[in-house]
Design a protein around this motif. Structure first.
Motif, PDB file in Angstrom:
ATOM      1  N   LEU A   9       0.840  -1.185   0.000  1.00  0.00           N
ATOM      2  CA  LEU A   9       0.000   0.000   0.000  1.00  0.00           C
ATOM      3  C   LEU A   9       0.883   1.245   0.000  1.00  0.00           C
ATOM      4  O   LEU A   9       1.773   1.387   0.848  1.00  0.00           O
ATOM      5  CB  LEU A   9      -0.913   0.013   1.233  1.00  0.00           C
ATOM      6  CG  LEU A   9      -1.817   1.234   1.427  1.00  0.00           C
ATOM      7  CD1 LEU A   9      -2.857   1.316   0.307  1.00  0.00           C
ATOM      8  CD2 LEU A   9      -2.503   1.173   2.782  1.00  0.00           C
ATOM      9  N   ASP A  10       0.665   2.146  -0.945  1.00  0.00           N
ATOM     10  CA  ASP A  10       1.342   3.445  -0.986  1.00  0.00           C
ATOM     11  C   ASP A  10       2.867   3.346  -0.900  1.00  0.00           C
ATOM     12  O   ASP A  10       3.512   4.118  -0.193  1.00  0.00           O
ATOM     13  CB  ASP A  10       0.824   4.347   0.136  1.00  0.00           C
ATOM     14  CG  ASP A  10      -0.635   4.727  -0.055  1.00  0.00           C
ATOM     15  OD1 ASP A  10      -1.117   4.655  -1.203  1.00  0.00           O
ATOM     16  OD2 ASP A  10      -1.288   5.093   0.939  1.00  0.00           O
ATOM     17  N   GLN A 118       0.319  10.771   6.282  1.00  0.00           N
ATOM     18  CA  GLN A 118      -0.346   9.883   5.335  1.00  0.00           C
ATOM     19  C   GLN A 118       0.277   8.494   5.347  1.00  0.00           C
ATOM     20  O   GLN A 118      -0.429   7.483   5.378  1.00  0.00           O
ATOM     21  CB  GLN A 118      -0.277  10.456   3.923  1.00  0.00           C
ATOM     22  CG  GLN A 118      -0.923   9.532   2.877  1.00  0.00           C
ATOM     23  CD  GLN A 118      -0.822  10.076   1.466  1.00  0.00           C
ATOM     24  OE1 GLN A 118      -0.445  11.226   1.259  1.00  0.00           O
ATOM     25  NE2 GLN A 118      -1.165   9.252   0.485  1.00  0.00           N
ATOM     26  N   SER A 122      -1.098   4.713   6.379  1.00  0.00           N
ATOM     27  CA  SER A 122      -1.011   3.550   5.492  1.00  0.00           C
ATOM     28  C   SER A 122      -0.292   2.392   6.176  1.00  0.00           C
ATOM     29  O   SER A 122      -0.698   1.228   6.042  1.00  0.00           O
ATOM     30  CB  SER A 122      -0.290   3.930   4.194  1.00  0.00           C
ATOM     31  OG  SER A 122      -1.013   4.912   3.489  1.00  0.00           O
ATOM     32  N   GLN A 125      -2.596   0.852   8.681  1.00  0.00           N
ATOM     33  CA  GLN A 125      -3.598   0.046   7.977  1.00  0.00           C
ATOM     34  C   GLN A 125      -3.038  -1.320   7.608  1.00  0.00           C
ATOM     35  O   GLN A 125      -3.709  -2.349   7.777  1.00  0.00           O
ATOM     36  CB  GLN A 125      -4.070   0.783   6.723  1.00  0.00           C
ATOM     37  CG  GLN A 125      -5.141   0.041   5.926  1.00  0.00           C
ATOM     38  CD  GLN A 125      -5.586   0.825   4.699  1.00  0.00           C
ATOM     39  OE1 GLN A 125      -5.397   2.041   4.610  1.00  0.00           O
ATOM     40  NE2 GLN A 125      -6.176   0.135   3.739  1.00  0.00           N
ATOM     41  N   ASN A 198      -7.582  -0.455  -1.284  1.00  0.00           N
ATOM     42  CA  ASN A 198      -6.355  -0.088  -2.003  1.00  0.00           C
ATOM     43  C   ASN A 198      -5.148  -0.957  -1.661  1.00  0.00           C
ATOM     44  O   ASN A 198      -4.049  -0.686  -2.153  1.00  0.00           O
ATOM     45  CB  ASN A 198      -6.008   1.381  -1.755  1.00  0.00           C
ATOM     46  CG  ASN A 198      -7.107   2.322  -2.188  1.00  0.00           C
ATOM     47  OD1 ASN A 198      -7.679   2.163  -3.255  1.00  0.00           O
ATOM     48  ND2 ASN A 198      -7.424   3.299  -1.345  1.00  0.00           N
TER      49      ASN A 198
END
Length: 216
Positions: A9-10, A118, A122, A125, A198
């Motif tokens: 993720l990201d 941010q 992530s 998460q 995502n």
């Protein structure tokens, strides 16, 4: 060794630690967080957070490029738990710990505080989702942990199936902490779907597991 396939993720990847370099970097990251910053344990001369539980546990790391920026450890229910030995004072006298092959203990849960807000979100998460993925792929129902009360409230707010094992008490150094556990048989799959937003599974993950994860 347990079963785990990387989550992405990201630009962050949550993966099982299997090579010596990542393991060394993970122990250095944990040392910075738990010993140097939080002061939960004495600073080690070699700058490594390795302890007796790592010998019998599985470690996950969040990596950003080549840097470790998050950690998570699972100790199987066939071994002694920190909650039984080091943190037993947090247990209510009415509570018992379930042991065996469908149980595990979570420890060394951390995200690098220097990441941007941010990316910290992530990384968190990925770690929350990683808890469920580890339970699902390794047939676990019970996962035990010790956290600060604010972290426990965070787990509740996410809709994850947590239960307390006692009231908050100060540990050495005065840090208020509490014991609890996950009962993954009581999981609300809507909460898992929210955490899956995502997040990508690698091609190496068996097709049937990708289909299961996205359909539940």
């Amino acid at each position: 060794m347990g079963t785990f396939y990387a989550l992405q993720l990201d630009g962050l990847t949550l993966e099982q630690v299997v090579d010596q370099k990542t393991e060394k970097d993970l122990m250095s990251f944990r040392h910075r967080v738990f010993r140097e910053s939080l002061g939960w344990l004495p600073v080690a001369p070699n700058g490594s957070d390795r302890d007796e539980y790592d010998v019998v546990s599985n470690n996950l790391a969040i990596c950003q490029s080549k840097d470790v920026v998050g950690s998570l450890r699972f100790t199987p229910g066939t071994q002694d738990y920190m909650l039984e030995k080091d943190f037993s004072r947090l247990l209510s006298s009415r509570e018992t710990i379930r042991k065996g092959g469908n149980s595990a203990e979570i420890s060394r849960f951390a995200v690098d505080p220097t990441l941007s807000p941010q990316l910290r979100g992530s990384a968190a998460q990925l770690l929350y989702l990683g808890l469920w993925q580890w339970a699902e792929w390794n047939n676990l129902r019970w996962m035990y942990f010790v956290v600060v009360p604010s972290m426990y409230r965070r787990l509740v707010s996410l809709g994850l199936p947590v239960r307390p094992l006692g009231v908050p008490r100060p540990l050495d150094g005065g840090v208020m902490s509490m014991a609890g556990y996950f009962d993954w048989h009581a999981v609300n799959m809507e909460a898992i779907h929210s955490l899956r937003l995502n997040v990508a599974l690698p091609d190496a993950c068996p097709k049937r597991w990708r289909e299961y994860d996205y359909s539940h």
